[in-house]
Design an enzyme around this catalytic site. Structure first.
Site, PDB file in Angstrom:
ATOM      1  N   HIS A   1       0.421  -1.119  -0.188  1.00  0.00           N
ATOM      2  CA  HIS A   1      -0.147   0.107  -0.405  1.00  0.00           C
ATOM      3  C   HIS A   1       0.941   1.136   0.077  1.00  0.00           C
ATOM      4  O   HIS A   1       2.026   0.959   0.674  1.00  0.00           O
ATOM      5  CB  HIS A   1      -0.450  -0.182   1.105  1.00  0.00           C
ATOM      6  CG  HIS A   1      -2.131  -0.490   0.882  1.00  0.00           C
ATOM      7  ND1 HIS A   1      -3.284  -0.576   1.764  1.00  0.00           N
ATOM      8  CD2 HIS A   1      -2.638  -1.956   0.268  1.00  0.00           C
ATOM      9  CE1 HIS A   1      -4.520  -1.401   1.287  1.00  0.00           C
ATOM     10  NE2 HIS A   1      -3.680  -2.194   0.385  1.00  0.00           N
TER      11      HIS A   1
ATOM     12  N   TYR B   1      -9.643   6.330   7.211  1.00  0.00           N
ATOM     13  CA  TYR B   1      -9.515   6.149   8.390  1.00  0.00           C
ATOM     14  C   TYR B   1     -10.758   7.924   8.733  1.00  0.00           C
ATOM     15  O   TYR B   1      -9.563   8.558   8.237  1.00  0.00           O
ATOM     16  CB  TYR B   1      -8.380   7.084   9.228  1.00  0.00           C
ATOM     17  CG  TYR B   1      -6.393   5.740   9.115  1.00  0.00           C
ATOM     18  CD1 TYR B   1      -6.205   5.630   8.730  1.00  0.00           C
ATOM     19  CD2 TYR B   1      -6.990   4.928  10.302  1.00  0.00           C
ATOM     20  CE1 TYR B   1      -5.017   4.413   9.050  1.00  0.00           C
ATOM     21  CE2 TYR B   1      -5.731   4.052  10.822  1.00  0.00           C
ATOM     22  CZ  TYR B   1      -5.341   3.431   9.901  1.00  0.00           C
ATOM     23  OH  TYR B   1      -4.288   2.997   9.665  1.00  0.00           O
TER      24      TYR B   1
ATOM     25  N   PRO C   1      -4.294   0.943  18.420  1.00  0.00           N
ATOM     26  CA  PRO C   1      -3.756   0.360  17.818  1.00  0.00           C
ATOM     27  C   PRO C   1      -3.963   1.538  16.200  1.00  0.00           C
ATOM     28  O   PRO C   1      -3.478   1.661  14.876  1.00  0.00           O
ATOM     29  CB  PRO C   1      -4.191  -0.551  17.019  1.00  0.00           C
ATOM     30  CG  PRO C   1      -5.838  -0.517  18.113  1.00  0.00           C
ATOM     31  CD  PRO C   1      -5.000   0.385  19.441  1.00  0.00           C
TER      32      PRO C   1
ATOM     33  N   LYS D   1       1.273   0.385  15.025  1.00  0.00           N
ATOM     34  CA  LYS D   1       2.417   0.272  15.632  1.00  0.00           C
ATOM     35  C   LYS D   1       3.068  -1.192  16.098  1.00  0.00           C
ATOM     36  O   LYS D   1       4.472  -0.878  16.086  1.00  0.00           O
ATOM     37  CB  LYS D   1       3.185   1.266  16.511  1.00  0.00           C
ATOM     38  CG  LYS D   1       3.129   3.062  15.387  1.00  0.00           C
ATOM     39  CD  LYS D   1       4.499   2.532  14.914  1.00  0.00           C
ATOM     40  CE  LYS D   1       4.647   4.252  13.683  1.00  0.00           C
ATOM     41  NZ  LYS D   1       4.092   2.886  12.526  1.00  0.00           N
TER      42      LYS D   1
ATOM     43  N   TYR E   1       4.094   7.073   9.941  1.00  0.00           N
ATOM     44  CA  TYR E   1       3.045   5.654  10.037  1.00  0.00           C
ATOM     45  C   TYR E   1       4.446   4.957   8.671  1.00  0.00           C
ATOM     46  O   TYR E   1       4.026   3.492   9.349  1.00  0.00           O
ATOM     47  CB  TYR E   1       2.115   6.291   8.726  1.00  0.00           C
ATOM     48  CG  TYR E   1       0.476   5.290   8.131  1.00  0.00           C
ATOM     49  CD1 TYR E   1      -0.394   4.898   9.459  1.00  0.00           C
ATOM     50  CD2 TYR E   1       1.079   3.920   7.835  1.00  0.00           C
ATOM     51  CE1 TYR E   1      -0.860   3.979   9.623  1.00  0.00           C
ATOM     52  CE2 TYR E   1       0.313   3.099   7.619  1.00  0.00           C
ATOM     53  CZ  TYR E   1      -1.093   3.072   8.259  1.00  0.00           C
ATOM     54  OH  TYR E   1      -1.628   2.249   8.756  1.00  0.00           O
TER      55      TYR E   1
END
Ligand code: RFL
Ligand code: PHB
Length: 391
Positions: A72, A201, A293, A297, A385
């Site tokens: 991704h 998100y 979460p 990570k 990220y």
């Protein structure tokens, strides 16, 4: 029983550590309290950072991940019915992440360990770590109805947040940093192709929602729910209705529904135990630290810890220097705190606290708009990220 490194726990941390040590010619024994089927089915993480992918490949366990995992190159942020894509490679100089479930990482590591690694005992519950300050630490454990002792040169507690290893560190040497969040995640697995090709998100006045996936046929979705929610109290259609509301956009995006095959609730906490070492006992992964979460990570931090430990032990064997082992806790904690900060930022950016004031709502939207309009702010998110480098 005797070994060089006694490993408690066959989650990703313990299994990968056993593999790294095996590759370096160092023997170990892994003790796991649950059975194999349970460990291979426990639904958890889905996102591997670039660095984790590289480590798994180098350890010889990347074959199926490279065939079946989904690379991704970005995520979507959704708020105020708008959509904003964060392009990882463009912002980070080429980094991306991999969608490959923790269950699959564990299956691959277990199969390899059984084929070519040292002993991996399932249904072997560690009861206590003894003599951590001595040259010969021991793990007392119960296996097949009998108590036994594993004598080691080093013990690594990879036994997760509820394990026993951390308890062997005397309170006067421990410091705990913790934050509980006043909400949880209701997570579902559903037999339906993901409604978007990247993770979404979403920040909504009714709470956070996340769209993730396990494959091109299986979706993984999460809803922010009040702390203490019972997963069974949500009917399937209620879950889909609520997801639909929170993901709604102005451009008519639609959510595909399908059969829900699993439902569970995860509390949200940040937790760090310092130091991550006491004598010859080392803590790795969730045994030492927990992140909410939202930043994806936890598993990646566990990988960083065991790579640091394995490198330090190899360094000792090659040079006779304990310098890196002595620096283990400090080295890991630098990265851990960056991940703690990032996970905290992502959590407070996207969730709606039950007591949020209108002022806080506006600030949250302003933070999201800043990411959507400032390359610097967006780069900060993309770097966090895709992952912080190992020292
Ligand atoms: P684990 O996986 O908890 O493994 C610990 C193992 O130790 C065993 N054990 C014992 N064995 C012997 N004797 C004892 N006394 C024992 N006590 C415990 C347990 O049975 C278990 O097998 O810890 P580890 O290896 O440190 O791995 C950590 C990760 O599992 C965790 O950080 C991640 O799952 C967190 N996480 C995510 N991390 C990511 O990097 N990316 C993600 O996308 C992501 N999503 C998530 C997540 C965690 C979630 N939940 C359920 C907490 C999503 C969710 C919903
Ligand atoms: C998941 O796919 O389980 C997942 C993905 C991203 C997160 C958390 C969980 O931030």
């Amino acid at each position: 029983m005797r070994t060089t490194v006694g490993i408690i726990g066959a989650g990703p941390a313990g299994l990968l550590l056993a593999r790294l040590l095996h590759n370096a010619g160092i023997d170990s024994v892994v003790l796991e309290s649950r059975d194999r089927a349970y460990v291979e089915r426990r639904q958890r993480a889905g996102i591997l950072e670039q660095g984790t992918v590289d480590v798994l490949r180098a350890a010889g366990v990347g074959g199926r991940m490279d065939r079946e995992g989904l690379r991704h190159d970005g995520i979507e942020l959704r708020f105020a019915r708008e959509r904003h894509r964060v392009d990882f490679p463009a912002l980070t100089g080429g980094s991306s992440v991999m969608v490959y479930a923790q269950t699959e990482v564990c299956k691959d590591l277990i199969a390899l360990q059984i084929e070519e690694g040292g002993p991996l005992l399932f249904e072997a519950e560690a009861l206590a770590v003894e003599g951590a300050e001595s040259e010969r630490p021991r793990v007392r454990f119960r296996h097949e109805g009998r108590e036994d002792v594993l004598e080691c040169d080093y013990v690594v507690g990879c036994d997760g947040f509820w394990g026993v290893a951390r308890r062997a560190i005397p309170a006067e040497h421990s410091r705990v940093f913790e934050r509980m969040y006043p909400f949880s995640w209701l997570g579902i697995l559903a037999d339906v192709p993901p409604s978007h090709d990247e993770l979404v998100y979403a920040r909504h006045d009714r709470g956070f929602a996340l769209l993730s996936m396990r494959s091109s046929a299986v979706s993984r979705l999460y809803l922010q729910v009040p702390e203490g929610t019972d997963a069974g109290s949500w009917a399937d259609e209620e879950i889909w209705d609520e997801l639909e509301r929170r993901f709604e956009t102005a451009d008519g995006w639609s959510l595909k529904r399908g059969g829900i095959t699993s439902k569970s609730v995860t509390p949200m906490r940040s937790h760090v135990h310092e130091p991550m070492r006491h004598g010859r006992l080392f803590l790795a992964g969730d045994a030492a630290h927990i992140v909410p979460p939202t930043g994806a990570k936890g598993l990646n931090l566990a990988v960083g810890d065991v790579v640091t430990f394995a490198r330090a032990l190899v360094h000792l064997e090659e040079t006779g220097s304990v310098e890196r082992l002595d620096a283990y806790s400090e080295t890991c904690l630098r990265r851990v705190w960056q991940a703690e900060r990032f996970s905290y930022d992502m959590t407070t950016l996207l969730h709606r606290a039950p007591d949020a004031t209108p002022f806080e709502d506006r600030v949250q939207l302003a933070r999201l708009r800043r990411i959507a309009t400032s390359r610097a702010a967006e780069t900060d998110l993309a770097e966090g990220y895709t992952g912080f480098p190992l020292d």
